[in-house]
Design a protein around this motif. Sequence first.
Motif, mmCIF file in Angstrom:
data_model
loop_
_atom_site.group_PDB
_atom_site.id
_atom_site.type_symbol
_atom_site.label_atom_id
_atom_site.label_comp_id
_atom_site.label_asym_id
_atom_site.label_seq_id
_atom_site.Cartn_x
_atom_site.Cartn_y
_atom_site.Cartn_z
ATOM 1 N N TYR A 11 0.832 -1.206 0.000
ATOM 2 C CA TYR A 11 0.000 0.000 0.000
ATOM 3 C C TYR A 11 0.869 1.259 0.000
ATOM 4 C CZ TYR A 11 -3.240 3.596 1.589
ATOM 5 O OH TYR A 11 -3.975 4.742 1.695
ATOM 6 N N VAL A 12 1.958 1.232 0.756
ATOM 7 C CA VAL A 12 2.879 2.378 0.776
ATOM 8 C C VAL A 12 3.408 2.648 -0.632
ATOM 9 C CG1 VAL A 12 5.143 3.165 1.596
ATOM 10 C CG2 VAL A 12 3.532 2.108 3.191
ATOM 11 N N LEU A 13 3.843 1.592 -1.319
ATOM 12 C CA LEU A 13 4.386 1.754 -2.671
ATOM 13 C C LEU A 13 3.295 2.177 -3.651
ATOM 14 C CD1 LEU A 13 6.715 -1.381 -2.762
ATOM 15 C CD2 LEU A 13 7.405 0.998 -2.441
ATOM 16 N N ASP A 14 2.121 1.565 -3.546
ATOM 17 C CA ASP A 14 1.020 1.931 -4.441
ATOM 18 C C ASP A 14 0.585 3.373 -4.242
ATOM 19 O OD1 ASP A 14 0.996 -0.605 -5.525
ATOM 20 O OD2 ASP A 14 -0.637 -1.335 -4.250
ATOM 21 N N GLY A 68 2.541 5.798 -3.872
ATOM 22 C CA GLY A 68 3.535 6.694 -4.457
ATOM 23 C C GLY A 68 4.642 7.106 -3.524
ATOM 24 N N ARG A 69 4.821 6.339 -2.444
ATOM 25 C CA ARG A 69 5.892 6.632 -1.497
ATOM 26 C C ARG A 69 6.919 5.509 -1.508
ATOM 27 N NH1 ARG A 69 2.698 6.706 3.750
ATOM 28 N NH2 ARG A 69 1.257 5.425 2.529
ATOM 29 N N ASP A 70 8.107 5.800 -1.000
ATOM 30 C CA ASP A 70 9.139 4.781 -0.888
ATOM 31 C C ASP A 70 9.003 4.066 0.450
ATOM 32 O OD1 ASP A 70 11.254 3.215 -1.552
ATOM 33 O OD2 ASP A 70 12.750 4.808 -1.596
ATOM 34 N N LEU A 71 9.629 2.903 0.546
ATOM 35 C CA LEU A 71 9.586 2.162 1.802
ATOM 36 C C LEU A 71 10.419 2.845 2.874
ATOM 37 C CD1 LEU A 71 9.981 -1.564 0.652
ATOM 38 C CD2 LEU A 71 7.873 -0.335 1.192
ATOM 39 N N PRO A 72 10.054 2.675 4.136
ATOM 40 C CA PRO A 72 10.929 3.139 5.212
ATOM 41 C C PRO A 72 12.164 2.248 5.312
ATOM 42 C CG PRO A 72 9.110 1.881 6.116
ATOM 43 C CD PRO A 72 8.844 2.019 4.639
ATOM 44 N N PHE A 73 13.062 2.596 6.205
ATOM 45 C CA PHE A 73 14.237 1.764 6.453
ATOM 46 C C PHE A 73 13.783 0.450 7.090
ATOM 47 C CE2 PHE A 73 18.224 0.812 8.876
ATOM 48 C CZ PHE A 73 19.052 0.690 7.767
ATOM 49 N N PRO A 74 14.409 -0.685 6.736
ATOM 50 C CA PRO A 74 13.991 -1.970 7.329
ATOM 51 C C PRO A 74 14.090 -1.958 8.853
ATOM 52 C CG PRO A 74 15.485 -2.313 5.483
ATOM 53 C CD PRO A 74 15.503 -0.846 5.765
ATOM 54 N N GLY A 95 2.947 12.551 -9.910
ATOM 55 C CA GLY A 95 2.997 12.853 -8.493
ATOM 56 C C GLY A 95 3.368 11.689 -7.600
ATOM 57 N N LYS A 96 3.757 10.556 -8.180
ATOM 58 C CA LYS A 96 4.092 9.376 -7.388
ATOM 59 C C LYS A 96 5.534 8.935 -7.646
ATOM 60 C CE LYS A 96 -0.561 7.400 -7.005
ATOM 61 N NZ LYS A 96 -1.388 6.182 -7.169
ATOM 62 N N GLN A 97 6.152 8.402 -6.613
ATOM 63 C CA GLN A 97 7.495 7.863 -6.760
ATOM 64 C C GLN A 97 7.470 6.643 -7.660
ATOM 65 O OE1 GLN A 97 10.885 8.674 -5.093
ATOM 66 N NE2 GLN A 97 11.065 7.598 -7.056
ATOM 67 N N MET A 115 11.382 -14.623 -23.590
ATOM 68 C CA MET A 115 11.052 -13.299 -23.058
ATOM 69 C C MET A 115 11.591 -13.248 -21.638
ATOM 70 S SD MET A 115 9.311 -10.472 -24.029
ATOM 71 C CE MET A 115 8.050 -10.993 -25.207
ATOM 72 N N TRP A 116 12.657 -12.474 -21.425
ATOM 73 C CA TRP A 116 13.413 -12.566 -20.186
ATOM 74 C C TRP A 116 13.383 -11.259 -19.410
ATOM 75 C CZ3 TRP A 116 14.173 -17.360 -19.087
ATOM 76 C CH2 TRP A 116 14.360 -18.280 -20.109
ATOM 77 N N ASN A 117 13.163 -11.388 -18.103
ATOM 78 C CA ASN A 117 13.052 -10.242 -17.215
ATOM 79 C C ASN A 117 14.437 -9.712 -16.841
ATOM 80 O OD1 ASN A 117 11.966 -9.609 -13.838
ATOM 81 N ND2 ASN A 117 11.496 -8.395 -15.637
ATOM 82 N N VAL A 118 14.667 -8.430 -17.070
ATOM 83 C CA VAL A 118 15.869 -7.718 -16.624
ATOM 84 C C VAL A 118 15.391 -6.763 -15.544
ATOM 85 C CG1 VAL A 118 17.800 -6.247 -17.295
ATOM 86 C CG2 VAL A 118 16.844 -7.893 -18.942
ATOM 87 N N ARG A 119 15.867 -6.918 -14.307
ATOM 88 C CA ARG A 119 15.243 -6.187 -13.200
ATOM 89 C C ARG A 119 16.233 -5.772 -12.128
ATOM 90 N NH1 ARG A 119 13.533 -11.605 -12.309
ATOM 91 N NH2 ARG A 119 14.621 -12.545 -10.528
ATOM 92 N N SER A 120 15.816 -4.748 -11.403
ATOM 93 C CA SER A 120 16.470 -4.410 -10.147
ATOM 94 C C SER A 120 16.119 -5.474 -9.117
ATOM 95 C CB SER A 120 15.998 -3.044 -9.665
ATOM 96 O OG SER A 120 16.461 -2.800 -8.351
ATOM 97 N N GLU A 121 17.112 -5.878 -8.324
ATOM 98 C CA GLU A 121 16.862 -6.801 -7.222
ATOM 99 C C GLU A 121 16.450 -6.071 -5.955
ATOM 100 O OE1 GLU A 121 17.271 -10.712 -6.994
ATOM 101 O OE2 GLU A 121 16.234 -9.765 -8.667
ATOM 102 N N ASN A 122 16.485 -4.730 -5.963
ATOM 103 C CA ASN A 122 15.822 -3.966 -4.914
ATOM 104 C C ASN A 122 14.332 -4.080 -5.190
ATOM 105 O OD1 ASN A 122 14.433 -1.671 -3.684
ATOM 106 N ND2 ASN A 122 16.477 -0.951 -3.113
ATOM 107 N N TRP A 123 13.606 -4.798 -4.315
ATOM 108 C CA TRP A 123 12.264 -5.231 -4.679
ATOM 109 C C TRP A 123 11.275 -4.071 -4.734
ATOM 110 C CZ3 TRP A 123 12.775 -9.108 -7.366
ATOM 111 C CH2 TRP A 123 11.681 -9.908 -7.752
ATOM 112 N N ALA A 124 11.511 -3.009 -3.997
ATOM 113 C CA ALA A 124 10.655 -1.832 -4.115
ATOM 114 C C ALA A 124 10.863 -1.164 -5.466
ATOM 115 C CB ALA A 124 10.948 -0.844 -2.982
ATOM 116 N N ARG A 125 12.095 -1.069 -5.908
ATOM 117 C CA ARG A 125 12.376 -0.486 -7.223
ATOM 118 C C ARG A 125 11.818 -1.364 -8.339
ATOM 119 N NH1 ARG A 125 16.658 3.269 -8.312
ATOM 120 N NH2 ARG A 125 17.151 4.470 -6.452
#
Length: 568
Positions: free
Chosen positions: A204-207, A209-215, A388-390, A516-526
């Motif tokens: 919900y935080v990501l949806d 438009g905000r970033d996650l807090p620190f773990p 207006g969203k991250q 069809m291959w996924n190229v992705r950030s391993e930072n899961w929020a990104r």
Amino acid sequence: MGRAISFITLFFFLHVAAYGVLGDSPYRFFTWNITYGDIWPMGVKQQGILINGQFPGPQIEAVTNDNVIVNVFNSLPEPFLISWSLLLSLASFFSLCHALLCSALLCSALNGIQQRKSSWQDGVYGTNCPIPPGRNFTYVMQFKDQIGSYFYFPSLAFHKAAGGFGGIRVLSRPLIPVPFPPPAGDFTLLIGDWFKANHSTLKYVLDSGRDLPFPDGVLINGRGWNGNTFTVQQGRTYRFRISNVGLTESLNIRIQGHAMKLVEVEGSHTLQNTYSSLDLHLGQSCSVLVTADQPAMDYYIVVSTRFTSKVLSTTAILRYSNSGGTTAGPPPGGPTIQIDWSLNQARSIRWNLTASGPRPNPQGSYHYGLVNTTRTIRLANSAPFINGKQRYAVNSVSFIPADTPLKVADFYKIPGVFSLGSISDNPTFGGGYLQTSVMAANFRDYVEIVFENYENTMQSWHIDGYSFWIVGMDGGQWSAASRKSYNLRDAVARCTVQVYPKSWSAIYMPLDNVGMWNVRSENWARQYLGQQFYLRVYSPVNSWRDENPIPRNALLCGRASGRRTRPL
């Protein structure tokens, strides 16, 4: 349940008879039930994802070329998918054979191991329809020509923040030499940062438009401080397989009073360098050998965050079997924000050119540095605000999922789902925008990919379906002159690469895997907020020699609903 297992077993033997794709190698069958359940990894009750009631999930152990059949029942109230950090990350370099400076005998051997490959089992939404609630899907995989340490994880709806992950060990066949004596024991450590909030709250935080807090903390095998004990016998050597399954942070691991000899990263045997502590970035896996050569006591295994102003740590216990239960002093400290230290360590990880891979051929028989690349792809990450969203982006494009998995749409030639060329080969440095981004590529090309990080944050990148050689990494901006510093002899081959702040990393990769291959950030929020795209590796031949056909049990959804799965 027994009847279901029997049906699935019969189904896949009929599948093998029809397709003949799995050969005569052994079969390993797994039946998994995916549920929600209460977990307390940090002393606070959370809703976790359990596999057969377990958090983390059960371990898969197999041998090179084994056929692994995983029947997944989705008992969650929403769709679910599992992806595999090893699946189709193959060291199948036969397609480069005639370009390599190798003997005719080696070329013949490499051509002989050619096999059908497919992204149909990849387990990400760009290739597979999700498993609906109350339904099941059976993954059919051959761990073809792979060895080493990997993990699996849920790929949809930020489920990874709830668990659902587990370790994978792929052992060498008995007749293929391993460059170290058999260890006395084999331990798996799944390490990662963790949040006390439920995954639905984080989503919900990501949806919003905000970033996650620190773990909130760091876990080892789903437990916090001193939650795990690994018992060893004095004088013996043990293998520890370590995977960073976390969401946002690079981690460092160290074992009090003990050296760690690195022997493998993501399926590649390495030069056996010894480290007192080792960085492991998001999505990465490795194996180290540890000899119990200290006085009989308890010793701390410490995992802590890297490159963070606030350092989070957790511990496990390395216990000698004849220990009196006392620890050898406080947990040892480790590196914190030192980027150069980590960069130099990364450069020291090299391919063991004399060790065999999953086949008897020495790893160094693949002369990757003597092959001319056919294309350079430069990929720059960014963090734009869109509407207006991250969001997060690659070459200014922030990925949005289509209404139909891209692989499915491509197979059935459904128009309007995606457009080839919807992401550039080079950074645009323009404003970010939303797009279902797909990059076109040709089967058997040999590409140079440069990951360019203009931010002050640590990046980690994974490419499904491939292993690649990490030929260079450095600070500053990449240019053609940077190639002079490339390691073209013994760069390690793996499937995940880190990119340090304000830095670049370069890889060489043979496009020997159609799909069809996924190229992705391993930072899961990104990743969740768009820092990914799909690489469509295309062969006009449309032959089962190059790619497996669509499975008969493939789930269909979106615009492909109601179509037949029988190969056309």
